[in-house]
Design a protein around this motif. Structure first.
Motif, PDB file in Angstrom:
ATOM      1  N   PRO A   4       0.832  -0.901  -0.125  1.00 43.25           N
ATOM      2  CA  PRO A   4      -0.433  -0.141  -0.191  1.00 43.25           C
ATOM      3  C   PRO A   4       1.109   0.911   0.201  1.00 43.25           C
ATOM      4  N   TYR A   5       0.386   2.349  -0.329  1.00 40.75           N
ATOM      5  CA  TYR A   5       1.182   3.472  -0.408  1.00 40.75           C
ATOM      6  C   TYR A   5       0.044   4.755  -0.294  1.00 40.75           C
ATOM      7  N   PRO A   6       1.010   5.230   0.342  1.00 45.02           N
ATOM      8  CA  PRO A   6       2.785   5.490   0.653  1.00 45.02           C
ATOM      9  C   PRO A   6       3.130   4.635   1.559  1.00 45.02           C
ATOM     10  N   ILE A   7       4.306   3.994   1.357  1.00 44.81           N
ATOM     11  CA  ILE A   7       4.585   2.992   2.080  1.00 44.81           C
ATOM     12  C   ILE A   7       5.041   3.275   3.443  1.00 44.81           C
ATOM     13  N   ASP A   8       4.819   2.343   4.771  1.00 48.50           N
ATOM     14  CA  ASP A   8       5.596   2.890   5.838  1.00 48.50           C
ATOM     15  C   ASP A   8       5.012   1.353   6.864  1.00 48.50           C
ATOM     16  N   TRP A   9       6.770   1.122   6.948  1.00 46.76           N
ATOM     17  CA  TRP A   9       7.155  -0.424   7.272  1.00 46.76           C
ATOM     18  C   TRP A   9       6.047  -0.493   8.901  1.00 46.76           C
ATOM     19  N   ASN A  10       6.427   0.008   9.092  1.00 46.06           N
ATOM     20  CA  ASN A  10       5.903  -0.198  10.327  1.00 46.06           C
ATOM     21  C   ASN A  10       3.967  -0.215  11.085  1.00 46.06           C
ATOM     22  N   ASP A  11       3.195   0.121   9.799  1.00 51.32           N
ATOM     23  CA  ASP A  11       1.996   0.082   9.942  1.00 51.32           C
ATOM     24  C   ASP A  11       1.351  -0.948   9.304  1.00 51.32           C
ATOM     25  N   ILE A  12       1.989  -1.908   9.992  1.00 45.69           N
ATOM     26  CA  ILE A  12       1.142  -3.583   9.823  1.00 45.69           C
ATOM     27  C   ILE A  12      -0.428  -3.040   9.355  1.00 45.69           C
ATOM     28  N   ARG A  13      -1.392  -2.779  10.232  1.00 41.11           N
ATOM     29  CA  ARG A  13      -2.270  -3.052  10.262  1.00 41.11           C
ATOM     30  C   ARG A  13      -2.534  -2.655   8.821  1.00 41.11           C
ATOM     31  N   ARG A  14      -1.638  -1.857   7.997  1.00 41.43           N
ATOM     32  CA  ARG A  14      -2.265  -1.290   6.698  1.00 41.43           C
ATOM     33  C   ARG A  14      -2.170  -2.225   5.494  1.00 41.43           C
ATOM     34  N   PHE A  15      -1.276  -3.118   5.907  1.00 40.73           N
ATOM     35  CA  PHE A  15      -1.103  -4.371   5.270  1.00 40.73           C
ATOM     36  C   PHE A  15      -1.855  -4.910   5.305  1.00 40.73           C
ATOM     37  N   TYR A  16      -2.388  -5.024   6.790  1.00 43.83           N
ATOM     38  CA  TYR A  16      -3.599  -6.388   6.113  1.00 43.83           C
ATOM     39  C   TYR A  16      -5.025  -6.086   5.512  1.00 43.83           C
ATOM     40  N   TYR A  17      -4.891  -4.911   5.791  1.00 42.46           N
ATOM     41  CA  TYR A  17      -6.073  -4.046   5.700  1.00 42.46           C
ATOM     42  C   TYR A  17      -6.481  -4.172   4.150  1.00 42.46           C
ATOM     43  N   PHE A  18      -4.867  -3.883   3.255  1.00 44.30           N
ATOM     44  CA  PHE A  18      -4.511  -3.749   1.817  1.00 44.30           C
ATOM     45  C   PHE A  18      -4.589  -5.542   1.473  1.00 44.30           C
ATOM     46  N   ALA A  19      -4.515  -6.608   2.241  1.00 42.45           N
ATOM     47  CA  ALA A  19      -4.223  -7.989   1.728  1.00 42.45           C
ATOM     48  C   ALA A  19      -5.451  -8.139   1.192  1.00 42.45           C
ATOM     49  N   GLY A  20      -6.166  -7.995   2.879  1.00 42.72           N
ATOM     50  CA  GLY A  20      -7.688  -8.162   2.481  1.00 42.72           C
ATOM     51  C   GLY A  20      -8.826  -7.733   1.377  1.00 42.72           C
ATOM     52  N   PHE A  21      -7.892  -6.522   0.648  1.00 39.01           N
ATOM     53  CA  PHE A  21      -8.978  -5.803   0.185  1.00 39.01           C
ATOM     54  C   PHE A  21      -8.506  -6.906  -1.216  1.00 39.01           C
ATOM     55  N   VAL A  22      -7.252  -6.899  -1.898  1.00 38.69           N
ATOM     56  CA  VAL A  22      -6.514  -7.777  -3.146  1.00 38.69           C
ATOM     57  C   VAL A  22      -7.157  -9.451  -3.045  1.00 38.69           C
ATOM     58  N   LEU A  23      -7.533  -9.544  -2.218  1.00 36.83           N
ATOM     59  CA  LEU A  23      -7.786 -11.012  -1.959  1.00 36.83           C
ATOM     60  C   LEU A  23      -9.652 -10.523  -2.006  1.00 36.83           C
ATOM     61  N   GLY A  24     -10.268 -10.382  -1.876  1.00 36.35           N
ATOM     62  CA  GLY A  24     -11.307 -10.127  -2.129  1.00 36.35           C
ATOM     63  C   GLY A  24     -11.572  -9.803  -3.323  1.00 36.35           C
TER      64      GLY A  24
END
Ligand SMILES: [Zn+2]
Length: 130
Positions: free
Chosen positions: A74-94
């Motif tokens: 997800p952009y902008p990338i914040d490697w510390n914001d792990i929750r956003r990676f999960y949020y993004f992946a859920g969106f992608v998988l949907g």
């Protein structure tokens, strides 16, 4: 509407056509950046040495041509914001499910929808499941 940078687009173009279709749809709703598509031998050796990948050349999904995997964040990338990676992946998988594209994500390798049973997380990794 967000859109890919030229660099992201070039990386995505090294990927399986299904990954291209998927992320071209995702980017319309959720800004993201393609970190890596195809990975040549040098890049794979580096990824393995740095612990970013657990497989050696040429066994990785990124080593196929076209690549069977894309690393997308997800952009902008914040490697510390792990929750956003999960949020993004859920969106992608949907979106992938809606498009009937079978995807295995590096946050749920065994595809059982559980995220706490993993030995190795690769939250930006999306591959075509065959
Ligand atoms: Zn990957």
């Amino acid at each position: 509407m967000p859109k890919f940078s030229a660099a992201s687009r070039a990386r995505l173009e090294t990927c399986d056509i299904r990954l291209q279709s998927l992320f071209n749809e995702v980017i319309r709703h959720f800004d993201c950046t393609v970190l890596e598509g195809h990975r040549g031998q040098d890049a794979q050796d580096n990824a393995y040495a740095s612990g970013k990948s657990q497989v050696k050349w040429p066994d990785g999904k990124h080593n196929r041509m076209p690549s069977k995997a894309a690393d997308v964040a997800p952009y902008p990338i914040d490697w510390n914001d792990i929750r956003r990676f999960y949020y993004f992946a859920g969106f992608v998988l949907g979106v992938a499910a809606r498009m009937q594209i079978p995807i295995r994500w590096g946050g749920d390798w065994d595809r059982d929808t559980r995220v706490n049973d993993q030995n190795f997380n690769d939250l930006v990794h999306f591959e075509v499941a065959e």
